[in-house]
Design a protein around this motif. Structure first.
Motif, PDB file in Angstrom:
ATOM      1  N   VAL A   8      -4.330 -13.085   1.619  1.00 17.16           N
ATOM      2  CA  VAL A   8      -5.546 -13.126   2.247  1.00 17.16           C
ATOM      3  C   VAL A   8      -5.683 -12.103   3.340  1.00 17.16           C
ATOM      4  O   VAL A   8      -6.551 -11.455   3.426  1.00 17.16           O
ATOM      5  CB  VAL A   8      -6.033 -14.536   2.409  1.00 17.16           C
ATOM      6  CG1 VAL A   8      -7.377 -14.434   3.410  1.00 17.16           C
ATOM      7  CG2 VAL A   8      -6.288 -15.376   1.276  1.00 17.16           C
ATOM      8  N   ASN A   9      -4.719 -12.144   4.364  1.00 24.19           N
ATOM      9  CA  ASN A   9      -4.650 -11.484   5.616  1.00 24.19           C
ATOM     10  C   ASN A   9      -3.479 -10.338   5.300  1.00 24.19           C
ATOM     11  O   ASN A   9      -3.014 -10.192   6.550  1.00 24.19           O
ATOM     12  CB  ASN A   9      -4.478 -12.509   6.692  1.00 24.19           C
ATOM     13  CG  ASN A   9      -4.980 -11.597   8.152  1.00 24.19           C
ATOM     14  OD1 ASN A   9      -6.034 -10.980   8.076  1.00 24.19           O
ATOM     15  ND2 ASN A   9      -4.561 -12.040   9.188  1.00 24.19           N
ATOM     16  N   ASP A  10      -3.473  -9.785   4.549  1.00 19.68           N
ATOM     17  CA  ASP A  10      -2.132  -8.719   4.215  1.00 19.68           C
ATOM     18  C   ASP A  10      -2.822  -7.502   3.817  1.00 19.68           C
ATOM     19  O   ASP A  10      -2.979  -7.215   2.775  1.00 19.68           O
ATOM     20  CB  ASP A  10      -1.127  -9.368   3.156  1.00 19.68           C
ATOM     21  CG  ASP A  10      -0.101  -8.157   3.028  1.00 19.68           C
ATOM     22  OD1 ASP A  10       0.028  -7.270   3.629  1.00 19.68           O
ATOM     23  OD2 ASP A  10       0.562  -8.380   1.850  1.00 19.68           O
ATOM     24  N   PRO A  11      -2.906  -6.524   4.822  1.00 15.43           N
ATOM     25  CA  PRO A  11      -3.661  -5.362   4.556  1.00 15.43           C
ATOM     26  C   PRO A  11      -2.806  -4.355   3.694  1.00 15.43           C
ATOM     27  O   PRO A  11      -3.220  -3.308   3.035  1.00 15.43           O
ATOM     28  CB  PRO A  11      -3.611  -4.647   5.893  1.00 15.43           C
ATOM     29  CG  PRO A  11      -2.837  -5.659   6.796  1.00 15.43           C
ATOM     30  CD  PRO A  11      -2.754  -6.833   6.287  1.00 15.43           C
ATOM     31  N   GLU A  12      -1.323  -4.756   3.556  1.00 18.24           N
ATOM     32  CA  GLU A  12      -0.622  -3.851   2.528  1.00 18.24           C
ATOM     33  C   GLU A  12      -0.902  -4.003   1.187  1.00 18.24           C
ATOM     34  O   GLU A  12      -0.725  -3.225   0.370  1.00 18.24           O
ATOM     35  CB  GLU A  12       0.749  -4.481   2.641  1.00 18.24           C
ATOM     36  CG  GLU A  12       1.483  -4.090   4.100  1.00 18.24           C
ATOM     37  CD  GLU A  12       1.731  -2.672   4.242  1.00 18.24           C
ATOM     38  OE1 GLU A  12       1.979  -1.877   3.414  1.00 18.24           O
ATOM     39  OE2 GLU A  12       1.397  -2.203   5.472  1.00 18.24           O
ATOM     40  N   THR A  13      -1.844  -4.856   0.793  1.00 20.21           N
ATOM     41  CA  THR A  13      -2.346  -5.287  -0.566  1.00 20.21           C
ATOM     42  C   THR A  13      -3.845  -4.599  -0.741  1.00 20.21           C
ATOM     43  O   THR A  13      -4.349  -4.760  -1.700  1.00 20.21           O
ATOM     44  CB  THR A  13      -2.121  -6.682  -0.996  1.00 20.21           C
ATOM     45  OG1 THR A  13      -3.100  -7.550  -0.095  1.00 20.21           O
ATOM     46  CG2 THR A  13      -0.803  -7.305  -0.867  1.00 20.21           C
ATOM     47  N   PHE A  14      -4.399  -4.310   0.221  1.00 23.32           N
ATOM     48  CA  PHE A  14      -5.920  -3.615   0.168  1.00 23.32           C
ATOM     49  C   PHE A  14      -5.845  -2.482  -0.775  1.00 23.32           C
ATOM     50  O   PHE A  14      -4.962  -1.588  -0.729  1.00 23.32           O
ATOM     51  CB  PHE A  14      -6.413  -3.402   1.663  1.00 23.32           C
ATOM     52  CG  PHE A  14      -6.744  -4.477   2.466  1.00 23.32           C
ATOM     53  CD1 PHE A  14      -6.292  -5.662   2.278  1.00 23.32           C
ATOM     54  CD2 PHE A  14      -7.162  -4.093   3.827  1.00 23.32           C
ATOM     55  CE1 PHE A  14      -6.747  -6.787   3.137  1.00 23.32           C
ATOM     56  CE2 PHE A  14      -7.384  -5.071   4.716  1.00 23.32           C
ATOM     57  CZ  PHE A  14      -7.209  -6.244   4.441  1.00 23.32           C
ATOM     58  N   GLY A  15      -6.831  -2.572  -1.802  1.00 26.07           N
ATOM     59  CA  GLY A  15      -6.873  -1.405  -2.565  1.00 26.07           C
ATOM     60  C   GLY A  15      -5.847  -1.528  -3.857  1.00 26.07           C
ATOM     61  O   GLY A  15      -5.590  -0.274  -4.204  1.00 26.07           O
ATOM     62  N   LYS A  16      -5.091  -2.598  -3.911  1.00 24.34           N
ATOM     63  CA  LYS A  16      -4.079  -2.698  -4.941  1.00 24.34           C
ATOM     64  C   LYS A  16      -4.273  -3.527  -5.979  1.00 24.34           C
ATOM     65  O   LYS A  16      -4.927  -4.538  -5.855  1.00 24.34           O
ATOM     66  CB  LYS A  16      -2.815  -2.802  -4.407  1.00 24.34           C
ATOM     67  CG  LYS A  16      -2.346  -1.814  -3.252  1.00 24.34           C
ATOM     68  CD  LYS A  16      -0.901  -1.984  -2.765  1.00 24.34           C
ATOM     69  CE  LYS A  16      -0.536  -0.993  -1.956  1.00 24.34           C
ATOM     70  NZ  LYS A  16       0.899  -1.077  -1.275  1.00 24.34           N
ATOM     71  N   THR A  17      -3.578  -3.468  -7.063  1.00 28.25           N
ATOM     72  CA  THR A  17      -3.700  -4.149  -8.366  1.00 28.25           C
ATOM     73  C   THR A  17      -2.381  -4.756  -8.291  1.00 28.25           C
ATOM     74  O   THR A  17      -1.383  -4.076  -8.707  1.00 28.25           O
ATOM     75  CB  THR A  17      -4.245  -3.737  -9.577  1.00 28.25           C
ATOM     76  OG1 THR A  17      -5.687  -3.062  -9.308  1.00 28.25           O
ATOM     77  CG2 THR A  17      -4.130  -4.814 -10.898  1.00 28.25           C
ATOM     78  N   ILE A  18      -2.247  -6.008  -8.416  1.00 23.66           N
ATOM     79  CA  ILE A  18      -0.917  -6.789  -8.394  1.00 23.66           C
ATOM     80  C   ILE A  18      -0.747  -7.649  -9.618  1.00 23.66           C
ATOM     81  O   ILE A  18      -1.403  -8.466  -9.603  1.00 23.66           O
ATOM     82  CB  ILE A  18      -0.492  -7.503  -6.990  1.00 23.66           C
ATOM     83  CG1 ILE A  18      -1.010  -6.587  -5.831  1.00 23.66           C
ATOM     84  CG2 ILE A  18       0.797  -8.258  -7.147  1.00 23.66           C
ATOM     85  CD1 ILE A  18      -0.068  -5.310  -5.547  1.00 23.66           C
ATOM     86  N   VAL A  19       0.350  -7.495 -10.447  1.00 25.11           N
ATOM     87  CA  VAL A  19       0.834  -8.198 -11.404  1.00 25.11           C
ATOM     88  C   VAL A  19       1.690  -9.530 -10.885  1.00 25.11           C
ATOM     89  O   VAL A  19       2.580  -9.357  -9.996  1.00 25.11           O
ATOM     90  CB  VAL A  19       1.538  -7.633 -12.281  1.00 25.11           C
ATOM     91  CG1 VAL A  19       2.075  -8.537 -13.651  1.00 25.11           C
ATOM     92  CG2 VAL A  19       0.660  -6.474 -13.190  1.00 25.11           C
ATOM     93  N   VAL A  20       1.586 -10.601 -11.180  1.00 26.75           N
ATOM     94  CA  VAL A  20       2.181 -11.807 -10.991  1.00 26.75           C
ATOM     95  C   VAL A  20       2.811 -12.628 -12.165  1.00 26.75           C
ATOM     96  O   VAL A  20       1.986 -12.849 -12.951  1.00 26.75           O
ATOM     97  CB  VAL A  20       1.498 -12.715  -9.983  1.00 26.75           C
ATOM     98  CG1 VAL A  20       2.177 -13.960  -9.524  1.00 26.75           C
ATOM     99  CG2 VAL A  20       0.702 -12.166  -8.588  1.00 26.75           C
ATOM    100  N   SER A  21       4.002 -12.763 -12.346  1.00 21.52           N
ATOM    101  CA  SER A  21       4.597 -13.326 -13.305  1.00 21.52           C
ATOM    102  C   SER A  21       6.088 -13.983 -13.029  1.00 21.52           C
ATOM    103  O   SER A  21       6.565 -13.718 -11.959  1.00 21.52           O
ATOM    104  CB  SER A  21       4.558 -12.434 -14.515  1.00 21.52           C
ATOM    105  OG  SER A  21       5.057 -13.176 -15.608  1.00 21.52           O
ATOM    106  N   ASN A  22       6.600 -14.961 -13.851  1.00 23.65           N
ATOM    107  CA  ASN A  22       7.787 -15.441 -13.391  1.00 23.65           C
ATOM    108  C   ASN A  22       8.631 -14.603 -14.200  1.00 23.65           C
ATOM    109  O   ASN A  22       8.679 -13.386 -14.703  1.00 23.65           O
ATOM    110  CB  ASN A  22       8.282 -16.556 -14.629  1.00 23.65           C
ATOM    111  CG  ASN A  22       7.366 -17.556 -13.992  1.00 23.65           C
ATOM    112  OD1 ASN A  22       6.967 -17.866 -12.788  1.00 23.65           O
ATOM    113  ND2 ASN A  22       6.978 -18.950 -14.872  1.00 23.65           N
TER     114      ASN A  22
END
Length: 208
Positions: free
Chosen positions: A194-208
């Motif tokens: 939520v408060n992580d500017p490193e992820t601004f403008g990015k699409t992140i995949v989350v998986s095991n």
């Protein structure tokens, strides 16, 4: 932080609400039916309405630090342009209320992450989920083209498993078979960004 969770009565949304409250956030949930919000907490505010009702949405949006959207079609395979309509309303309300941070929970296989998806998953995406994914792609692209501080989270197949904190997250992941991840882990990752500017403008995949 003050967080607005949209889709907060669904599987992933309810995890977002529960974990956000446990982390000390002030949480607002916009729900079509107030009775579907079964959690009670002194830092939880529930407003009745939908994202397509401008009045309740703007009331919920006012004063928020960030918006997390987990809206979706649930168990149906009929898209009905829900994501396109919902994201249009969300972005408009954010602009009207001066809210910049948006985290959108989408899905693995929408857009560029399709190329990284295993063959079995691709078959599923192209058939049963074809309409749902077309709608999600429109919504994802609307978010990318907005001037918000956005992050799109694309989980693999969602399960009702427990919070493990043993997931992987990145713009590209090596995946095989039919990868999955628990809704609890997706909520954990999303709230942590939520408060992580490193992820601004990015699409992140989350998986095991």
């Amino acid at each position: 932080m003050k967080l607005l969770v949209l889709g907060g009565t669904g599987g992933t949304g309810s995890q977002l609400v529960t974990q956000a409250l446990a982390a000390g956030h002030d949480v607002t949930v916009l729900a079509r039916n107030r009775s579907r919000v079964t959690t009670w907490h002194r830092h939880l505010r529930v407003i009745e309405g939908s994202v397509e009702n401008a009045g309740p949405l703007n009331e919920a949006m006012h004063g928020q630090d960030a918006v997390i959207s987990a809206i979706g079609r649930g168990k149906t395979f009929k898209a009905d342009s829900l994501m396109k309509r919902g994201v249009t309303a969300i972005l408009n309300a954010m602009a009207q209320n001066g809210v910049r941070r948006l985290l959108l929970v989408s899905a693995l296989g929408v857009g560029d992450s399709y190329a990284d998806s295993p063959i079995l998953a691709k078959l599923f995406f192209r058939t049963l989920l074809r309409g749902i994914y077309a709608d999600k792609l429109v919504a994802d692209n609307m978010v990318r083209e907005s001037d918000s501080d956005w992050t799109i989270v694309q989980p693999s197949v969602l399960t009702d498993g427990p919070l493990t904190r043993q997931y992987r997250a990145g713009e590209h992941l090596a995946l095989t078979g039919m990868p999955s991840v628990s809704r609890a882990d997706v909520a954990h990752y999303t709230l942590g960004r939520v408060n992580d500017p490193e992820t601004f403008g990015k699409t992140i995949v989350v998986s095991n």
